[in-house]
Scaffold this motif. Structure first.
Motif, PDB file in Angstrom:
ATOM      1  N   VAL A  69      27.358 -21.719  -5.419  1.00 52.91           N
ATOM      2  CA  VAL A  69      28.792 -21.501  -5.278  1.00 52.91           C
ATOM      3  C   VAL A  69      29.301 -22.622  -4.386  1.00 52.91           C
ATOM      4  CG1 VAL A  69      30.609 -19.981  -4.403  1.00 52.91           C
ATOM      5  CG2 VAL A  69      28.600 -19.009  -5.545  1.00 52.91           C
ATOM      6  N   ALA A  70      30.221 -23.416  -4.888  1.00 52.23           N
ATOM      7  CA  ALA A  70      30.669 -24.607  -4.164  1.00 52.23           C
ATOM      8  C   ALA A  70      32.188 -24.670  -4.113  1.00 52.23           C
ATOM      9  CB  ALA A  70      30.111 -25.863  -4.818  1.00 52.23           C
ATOM     10  N   ALA A  71      32.686 -25.424  -3.142  1.00 59.01           N
ATOM     11  CA  ALA A  71      34.131 -25.622  -3.007  1.00 59.01           C
ATOM     12  C   ALA A  71      34.392 -27.053  -2.578  1.00 59.01           C
ATOM     13  CB  ALA A  71      34.713 -24.644  -1.986  1.00 59.01           C
ATOM     14  N   GLY A  72      35.574 -27.539  -2.906  1.00 60.57           N
ATOM     15  CA  GLY A  72      35.903 -28.909  -2.533  1.00 60.57           C
ATOM     16  C   GLY A  72      37.253 -29.335  -3.064  1.00 60.57           C
ATOM     17  N   VAL A  73      37.393 -30.646  -3.207  1.00 66.18           N
ATOM     18  CA  VAL A  73      38.658 -31.246  -3.635  1.00 66.18           C
ATOM     19  C   VAL A  73      38.415 -32.141  -4.841  1.00 66.18           C
ATOM     20  CG1 VAL A  73      40.518 -32.820  -2.967  1.00 66.18           C
ATOM     21  CG2 VAL A  73      39.599 -31.210  -1.293  1.00 66.18           C
ATOM     22  N   LYS A  81      43.731 -31.326  -6.094  1.00 66.72           N
ATOM     23  CA  LYS A  81      43.601 -29.878  -6.221  1.00 66.72           C
ATOM     24  C   LYS A  81      42.359 -29.411  -5.465  1.00 66.72           C
ATOM     25  CE  LYS A  81      45.414 -29.880 -10.991  1.00 66.72           C
ATOM     26  NZ  LYS A  81      45.110 -29.508 -12.397  1.00 66.72           N
ATOM     27  N   ARG A  82      42.392 -28.198  -4.992  1.00 62.35           N
ATOM     28  CA  ARG A  82      41.196 -27.544  -4.483  1.00 62.35           C
ATOM     29  C   ARG A  82      40.465 -26.912  -5.669  1.00 62.35           C
ATOM     30  NH1 ARG A  82      38.959 -28.384   0.164  1.00 62.35           N
ATOM     31  NH2 ARG A  82      37.977 -26.353  -0.096  1.00 62.35           N
ATOM     32  N   PHE A  83      39.151 -26.794  -5.550  1.00 62.79           N
ATOM     33  CA  PHE A  83      38.403 -26.104  -6.601  1.00 62.79           C
ATOM     34  C   PHE A  83      37.331 -25.223  -5.988  1.00 62.79           C
ATOM     35  CE2 PHE A  83      35.817 -29.970  -6.039  1.00 62.79           C
ATOM     36  CZ  PHE A  83      34.536 -29.433  -5.935  1.00 62.79           C
ATOM     37  N   LYS A  84      36.983 -24.188  -6.720  1.00 68.43           N
ATOM     38  CA  LYS A  84      35.826 -23.361  -6.417  1.00 68.43           C
ATOM     39  C   LYS A  84      34.960 -23.331  -7.666  1.00 68.43           C
ATOM     40  CE  LYS A  84      34.206 -18.811  -4.925  1.00 68.43           C
ATOM     41  NZ  LYS A  84      34.580 -17.424  -4.511  1.00 68.43           N
ATOM     42  N   LEU A  85      33.705 -23.683  -7.515  1.00 68.43           N
ATOM     43  CA  LEU A  85      32.778 -23.794  -8.640  1.00 68.43           C
ATOM     44  C   LEU A  85      31.655 -22.780  -8.498  1.00 68.43           C
ATOM     45  CD1 LEU A  85      31.406 -25.445 -11.059  1.00 68.43           C
ATOM     46  CD2 LEU A  85      30.264 -26.744  -9.247  1.00 68.43           C
ATOM     47  N   VAL A  86      31.321 -22.123  -9.608  1.00 71.79           N
ATOM     48  CA  VAL A  86      30.135 -21.271  -9.671  1.00 71.79           C
ATOM     49  C   VAL A  86      29.325 -21.702 -10.882  1.00 71.79           C
ATOM     50  CG1 VAL A  86      29.230 -18.920  -9.742  1.00 71.79           C
ATOM     51  CG2 VAL A  86      31.470 -19.343  -8.700  1.00 71.79           C
ATOM     52  N   GLU A  87      28.065 -22.067 -10.672  1.00 70.63           N
ATOM     53  CA  GLU A  87      27.162 -22.426 -11.769  1.00 70.63           C
ATOM     54  C   GLU A  87      25.865 -21.655 -11.614  1.00 70.63           C
ATOM     55  OE1 GLU A  87      28.484 -27.003 -12.929  1.00 70.63           O
ATOM     56  OE2 GLU A  87      26.645 -26.687 -11.765  1.00 70.63           O
ATOM     57  N   ILE A 249      28.594 -26.132  -0.256  1.00 76.08           N
ATOM     58  CA  ILE A 249      27.731 -25.752  -1.377  1.00 76.08           C
ATOM     59  C   ILE A 249      26.778 -24.678  -0.874  1.00 76.08           C
ATOM     60  CG2 ILE A 249      26.057 -26.485  -3.119  1.00 76.08           C
ATOM     61  CD1 ILE A 249      27.071 -29.338  -2.811  1.00 76.08           C
ATOM     62  N   ARG A 250      26.854 -23.489  -1.455  1.00 78.10           N
ATOM     63  CA  ARG A 250      26.005 -22.377  -1.028  1.00 78.10           C
ATOM     64  C   ARG A 250      25.037 -22.013  -2.149  1.00 78.10           C
ATOM     65  NH1 ARG A 250      29.556 -17.771  -0.136  1.00 78.10           N
ATOM     66  NH2 ARG A 250      31.184 -18.961  -1.176  1.00 78.10           N
TER      67      ARG A 250
END
Length: 277
Positions: A69-73, A81-87, A249-250
């Motif tokens: 689970v990650a976050a960034g720009v 934009k800000r984003f939140k990613l889950v893979e 990044i978690r």
């Protein structure tokens, strides 16, 4: 044992067969008629993937990494934009973008549950879920930002084929093309010296035009012992048009798998009386 492992990696560099084709641009081959899917992964590709797993933390750590689970720009087309990613390691993805424009908050979601892709505008006004299809949807499903198909279970859907040598930011790189379960192709560029994955990508769509959309990692950081991209340049036909920067990044975060599935539409459906003959 560690020294022996890296000796084997270095030995591979010096003994990579010279009869393999040298490509000036590995993706140029896609302009030719589409290649048939190889029956199995060749030995050069297997060795490159093995080297990549070794130098980025070891195969077992990659296997143990079930999700991130990650976050960034993301900076793209002059907009930030800000984003939140889950893979997940089995190929599911969800990206939530949020930004502010002219005093209003915007939020948009793209997701893939392993079978179907969907998208939804959440802010400033929630809209119905829509199917996400076409070339860009295939790109979204196949081209990951952090978890690549180098270990099971996602790897089981792929066959890899060595293509030759190209350059990434002036550095020589070995190029491997991966064929997904629907024959979608991803090009992977492994640095010739360090074996890091420095570029990857495939066909996508920009402004309605089908083009190669690639990702080029420029900075890396360890995440639970696994070396991952920290900063990624966005490329279209080899030219930069944006950048991803991860600030968090978690690994192996507790996630509800329901987030990958589209929620039922809240838009009321009016009943109509069937006309009588």
């Amino acid at each position: 044992m560690k020294h022996l492992r890296f000796f084997k990696i270095l030995l591979f560099v010096s003994t990579l067969p010279f009869f393999l084709t040298l490509n000036t641009s590995a993706q140029d081959s896609a302009e030719a008629p589409k290649e048939s899917r190889p029956e199995s992964t060749d030995s050069a590709s297997r060795q490159l993937i093995k080297n990549f797993l070794t130098v980025t933390g070891g195969k077992q750590l990659h296997i143990d990494l079930k999700n991130v689970v990650a976050a960034g720009v993301i900076e793209e087309a002059g907009r930030t934009k800000r984003f939140k990613l889950v893979e997940t390691q089995d190929g599911k993805r969800k990206i939530t973008y949020s930004w502010r424009h002219l005093g209003r908050n915007y939020e948009e979601v793209y997701a893939y549950d392993g079978l179907n892709a969907w998208t939804q505008k959440v802010k400033p006004k929630e809209e119905p879920v829509r199917n996400y299809s076409g070339r860009m949807a295939e790109h979204f499903k196949s081209q990951h930002w952090l978890l690549q198909p180098m270990v099971l279970p996602l790897k089981a859907a792929y066959v890899f084929k060595y293509q030759g040598i190209d350059k990434v930011s002036g550095r020589p790189a070995y190029v491997v093309v991966g064929y997904g379960k629907k024959n979608e192709r991803t090009w992977f560029y492994f640095d010739q010296e360090k074996f890091l994955l420095t570029r990857w990508g495939g066909l996508g769509t920009i402004a309605g035009v089908e083009e190669y959309m690639d990702y080029s990692a420029t900075r890396f950081a360890k995440v639970d012992g696994v070396l991952m991209p920290k900063e990624i340049n966005l490329l279209a036909e080899g030219k930069p048009f944006g950048k991803l920067t991860f600030d968090d990044i978690r690994p192996n975060a507790p996630i509800d798998m329901a987030i990958f599935y589209a929620s039922p539409s809240k838009v009321p459906v009016l009943r109509q009386r069937t006309a009588q003959p």
